[in-house]
Motif scaffolding. Structure first.
Motif, short mmCIF file in Angstrom:
data_model
loop_
_atom_site.label_atom_id
_atom_site.label_comp_id
_atom_site.label_asym_id
_atom_site.label_seq_id
_atom_site.Cartn_x
_atom_site.Cartn_y
_atom_site.Cartn_z
N ALA A 92 -73.02 3.67 4.88
CA ALA A 92 -71.62 3.27 5.03
C ALA A 92 -71.17 2.33 3.93
O ALA A 92 -70.02 2.40 3.46
CB ALA A 92 -71.43 2.61 6.40
N ALA A 93 -72.06 1.44 3.47
CA ALA A 93 -71.68 0.49 2.42
C ALA A 93 -71.42 1.21 1.10
O ALA A 93 -70.47 0.87 0.36
CB ALA A 93 -72.77 -0.57 2.24
N VAL A 94 -72.25 2.21 0.78
CA VAL A 94 -72.05 2.99 -0.44
C VAL A 94 -70.74 3.76 -0.36
O VAL A 94 -69.96 3.83 -1.32
CB VAL A 94 -73.23 3.95 -0.67
CG1 VAL A 94 -72.93 4.90 -1.83
CG2 VAL A 94 -74.51 3.18 -0.92
N GLN A 95 -70.49 4.36 0.80
CA GLN A 95 -69.26 5.12 0.99
C GLN A 95 -68.03 4.23 0.78
O GLN A 95 -67.09 4.59 0.07
CB GLN A 95 -69.25 5.71 2.39
CG GLN A 95 -68.10 6.66 2.69
CD GLN A 95 -68.25 7.26 4.08
OE1 GLN A 95 -68.58 6.55 5.04
NE2 GLN A 95 -68.02 8.56 4.20
N LYS A 96 -68.04 3.05 1.38
CA LYS A 96 -66.91 2.13 1.23
C LYS A 96 -66.75 1.68 -0.22
O LYS A 96 -65.62 1.57 -0.73
CB LYS A 96 -67.10 0.92 2.14
CG LYS A 96 -66.93 1.23 3.62
CD LYS A 96 -67.16 -0.03 4.45
CE LYS A 96 -66.99 0.24 5.94
NZ LYS A 96 -67.23 -0.98 6.75
N GLN A 97 -67.87 1.41 -0.89
CA GLN A 97 -67.78 0.97 -2.29
C GLN A 97 -67.17 2.03 -3.18
O GLN A 97 -66.30 1.73 -4.01
CB GLN A 97 -69.16 0.58 -2.82
CG GLN A 97 -69.10 0.08 -4.27
CD GLN A 97 -70.46 -0.10 -4.90
OE1 GLN A 97 -71.45 -0.30 -4.20
NE2 GLN A 97 -70.53 -0.03 -6.22
N ARG A 98 -67.61 3.28 -3.04
CA ARG A 98 -67.08 4.34 -3.91
C ARG A 98 -65.59 4.55 -3.66
O ARG A 98 -64.81 4.73 -4.61
CB ARG A 98 -67.85 5.64 -3.67
CG ARG A 98 -69.32 5.56 -4.02
CD ARG A 98 -69.55 5.38 -5.52
NE ARG A 98 -70.97 5.26 -5.82
CZ ARG A 98 -71.60 4.13 -6.08
NH1 ARG A 98 -70.91 2.99 -6.13
NH2 ARG A 98 -72.90 4.10 -6.32
N ILE A 99 -65.17 4.53 -2.42
CA ILE A 99 -63.74 4.70 -2.12
C ILE A 99 -62.95 3.50 -2.65
O ILE A 99 -61.85 3.66 -3.19
CB ILE A 99 -63.54 4.90 -0.61
CG1 ILE A 99 -64.17 6.23 -0.17
CG2 ILE A 99 -62.05 4.87 -0.25
CD1 ILE A 99 -64.24 6.42 1.32
N ALA A 100 -63.52 2.31 -2.55
CA ALA A 100 -62.87 1.12 -3.10
C ALA A 100 -62.75 1.23 -4.62
O ALA A 100 -61.72 0.86 -5.20
CB ALA A 100 -63.65 -0.13 -2.72
N GLU A 101 -63.78 1.72 -5.28
CA GLU A 101 -63.71 1.92 -6.73
C GLU A 101 -62.58 2.88 -7.08
O GLU A 101 -61.82 2.66 -8.03
CB GLU A 101 -65.03 2.48 -7.26
CG GLU A 101 -66.19 1.51 -7.26
CD GLU A 101 -67.47 2.18 -7.74
OE1 GLU A 101 -67.54 2.51 -8.94
OE2 GLU A 101 -68.38 2.40 -6.92
N ALA A 102 -62.48 3.97 -6.32
CA ALA A 102 -61.43 4.96 -6.58
C ALA A 102 -60.05 4.34 -6.41
O ALA A 102 -59.13 4.60 -7.19
CB ALA A 102 -61.60 6.15 -5.65
N LYS A 103 -59.88 3.50 -5.39
CA LYS A 103 -58.58 2.84 -5.18
C LYS A 103 -58.28 1.85 -6.30
O LYS A 103 -57.12 1.70 -6.72
CB LYS A 103 -58.55 2.15 -3.82
CG LYS A 103 -58.46 3.13 -2.65
CD LYS A 103 -58.31 2.42 -1.31
CE LYS A 103 -58.13 3.43 -0.19
NZ LYS A 103 -57.97 2.78 1.13
N PHE A 104 -59.31 1.16 -6.79
CA PHE A 104 -59.10 0.28 -7.93
C PHE A 104 -58.64 1.07 -9.14
O PHE A 104 -57.67 0.70 -9.82
CB PHE A 104 -60.37 -0.49 -8.28
CG PHE A 104 -60.28 -1.22 -9.61
CD1 PHE A 104 -59.67 -2.45 -9.68
CD2 PHE A 104 -60.74 -0.63 -10.78
CE1 PHE A 104 -59.53 -3.11 -10.91
CE2 PHE A 104 -60.61 -1.27 -12.00
CZ PHE A 104 -60.01 -2.52 -12.06
#
Length: 511
Positions: free
Chosen positions: A133-145
């Motif tokens: 879950a942490a990896v999933q959230k990080q990648r989506i956060a990167e995409a939003k950035f």
């Protein structure tokens, strides 16, 4: 060992951004390509898709080449090095462009490619079940950035723009222009909510990924562009007090390959390849190098050179200042300077530098760009591609923006303290403000010091056009601090760029 993100695009969706491509492409399916119903199954695929967003940076449309001309052409740091400067880049620099200008069109396409790729990760990443879950959230956060990063450059330069928060699958998905306030609200929301899913910084194989610090600094830029100085100050103070960043002692370490991802670095555009691609798109199985120093090098094309205005803005005894600002010679090569390997230095001559001369210290000289140059370790000749990362955000920007926020809310003494932190860098060691030539007894005088410090600290770092646009939008230019872009002063409508002809032709929602 030099570490970068492996910018490998492992997927090619059959969906394309409608407003940026030929409609006939949308009717074709390549059986060798992934489709979204086949992709986004595990962490490796989500990471590869996220890396595919970053990969757009090093295509020729963006930081591989044209984005840099785009930023330089909207600022006052560069002038043509001679007749060899490409027409479309000269037009942008001189304000004579129209809606068919290639530099404008290619950057528009590149920024919307980032948005399209980011939207795919944001839209389909949450459906993956076999993932931490942490990896999933990080990648989506990167995409939003990264989506926010692209939208920020678009809204600053064009104002009203089409906004996409999901992938466009057909020409009918083309969006109308959104008000700037709508764009900024999207950016504020995304850049605030993603911070808990990002670390302050990443190292090792993750060095270069979007971080909490990058999200905060971009949010501060967004706030300041809207004149929300108190909000921006809160974010910047958080970076200042809680972030892991600091000024490096040696100013030049911000522009060399061996000192990438240092303590001052907040977000870098990474290069680690063996060749440059002239393709607009960043798709590649290999990371790419940067060709820009072939464009600007004193011993290569020398398409753009430092403006006389910039050269003469650096403090030095010739102007009555207490000392010469060391940042001048960290930024500019003059004839008589040496370059190349330390064991066999080469003297730069006028004859080596083709094209135009400059006026400096009352004399005619040859001056060329030095920042980000690989010439400190290379012999002349050959093709001057480079793997030096561009520091898109660094800690000095936090300090200078804090100074601006303090000046806006009326605490000039605190503003001066932040400026003096930058000047006190060990390798710079400039006298503290106020100085004889930079008194700081009023709002306008402190603003003049801020504008000067920004000009000399960040020259040729592609930040200037963003700063000028913000000051212009918020009416910060004055008799003491005039707008330096003459063609915008004479024609204020050019504060925003024209929409590319290909966009207005394909997107019938734009008049």
């Amino acid at each position: 060992m030099k570490i970068k993100i492996a910018y490998k695009t492992a997927f090619l969706l059959t969906l394309f951004l409608a407003v940026s491509c030929d409609e006939s492409i949308l009717d074709q399916t390549n059986p060798n390509q992934f489709t979204v119903d086949q992709y986004y199954k595990d962490a490796d695929q989500l990471t590869a898709a996220t890396n595919g967003i970053y990969s757009e940076f090093y295509g020729a449309a963006l930081w591989g080449r044209m984005m840099q001309y785009f930023c330089d052409g909207r600022a006052d740091e560069h002038v043509p090095g001679g007749g060899q400067l490409e027409t479309h880049n000269r037009q942008l620099l001189e304000g004579t462009y129209d809606n068919g200008n290639y530099t404008i069109s290619v950057v528009w396409r590149g920024l919307y490619r980032i948005i399209h790729r980011a939207n795919a990760v944001i839209q389909f990443g949450p459906q993956i079940e076999e993932i931490d879950a942490a990896v999933q959230k990080q990648r989506i956060a990167e995409a939003k950035f990264l989506r926010s990063w692209a939208y920020y450059y678009l809204v600053v330069n064009w104002g009203k723009i089409p906004v996409y928060t999901e992938i466009a699958q057909s020409p009918g998905d083309a969006q109308p222009l959104s008000e700037e306030s709508v764009v900024y609200q999207l950016l504020e929301t995304d850049l605030t909510t993603i911070q808990s899913d990002l670390a302050w910084n990443y190292t090792g194989s993750d060095a270069g990924r979007a971080s909490k610090g990058a999200a905060k600094l971009l949010l501060a830029r967004v706030y300041m562009h809207q004149g929300k100085y108190s909000d921006a100050r809160d974010v910047l103070e958080d970076i200042y007090q809680n972030g892991p960043y600091s000024l490096v002692a040696n100013y030049s370490d911000n522009f060399m390959e061996e000192t990438e991802y240092n303590d001052e670095s907040i977000f870098e555009i990474g290069f680690a390849g063996t060749g440059f691609t002239w393709s607009e798109d960043g798709n590649s199985s290999n990371a790419r190098s940067n060709v820009m120093f072939q464009d600007y090098s004193p011993v290569a094309w020398r398409n753009c050179i430092p403006a006389d205005k910039l050269l003469n803005d650096f403090e030095r005894p010739y102007k009555g200042d207490a000392k010469e600002d060391p940042r001048l010679h960290a930024t500019v090569y003059f004839s008589g300077d040496t370059f190349g390997p330390a064991e066999s230095p080469i003297v730069l001559t006028d004859e080596m530098q083709n094209g135009n001369s400059s006026q400096f210290n009352g004399a005619t000289v040859k001056a060329s760009w030095k920042k980000y140059s690989p010439m400190y370790k290379l012999d002349p000749g050959g093709y001057y591609t480079s793997n030096i990362n561009y520091r898109n955000m660094r800690y000095a920007e936090v300090l200078i923006k804090l100074a601006e926020c303090e000046n806006e809310i009326g605490t000039q003494a605190k503003a001066i303290e932040y400026l003096n932190e930058i000047r006190a860098r060990a390798s710079v060691d400039m006298p503290a403000y106020p100085t004889a030539n930079y008194p700081c007894n009023s709002y306008d005088q402190v603003m003049r010091a801020i504008m000067h410090e920004s000009y000399v600290e960040f020259s040729d770092e592609k930040l200037r056009e963003l700063e000028l646009a913000r000051w212009r939008k918020n009416n910060k230019f004055s008799t003491l601090n005039p707008d330096p872009i003459d063609y915008i002063v004479s024609d204020p409508s050019k504060a925003y760029l024209v929409y590319p002809n290909e966009e207005t032709t394909a997107n019938t929602n734009i008049d």
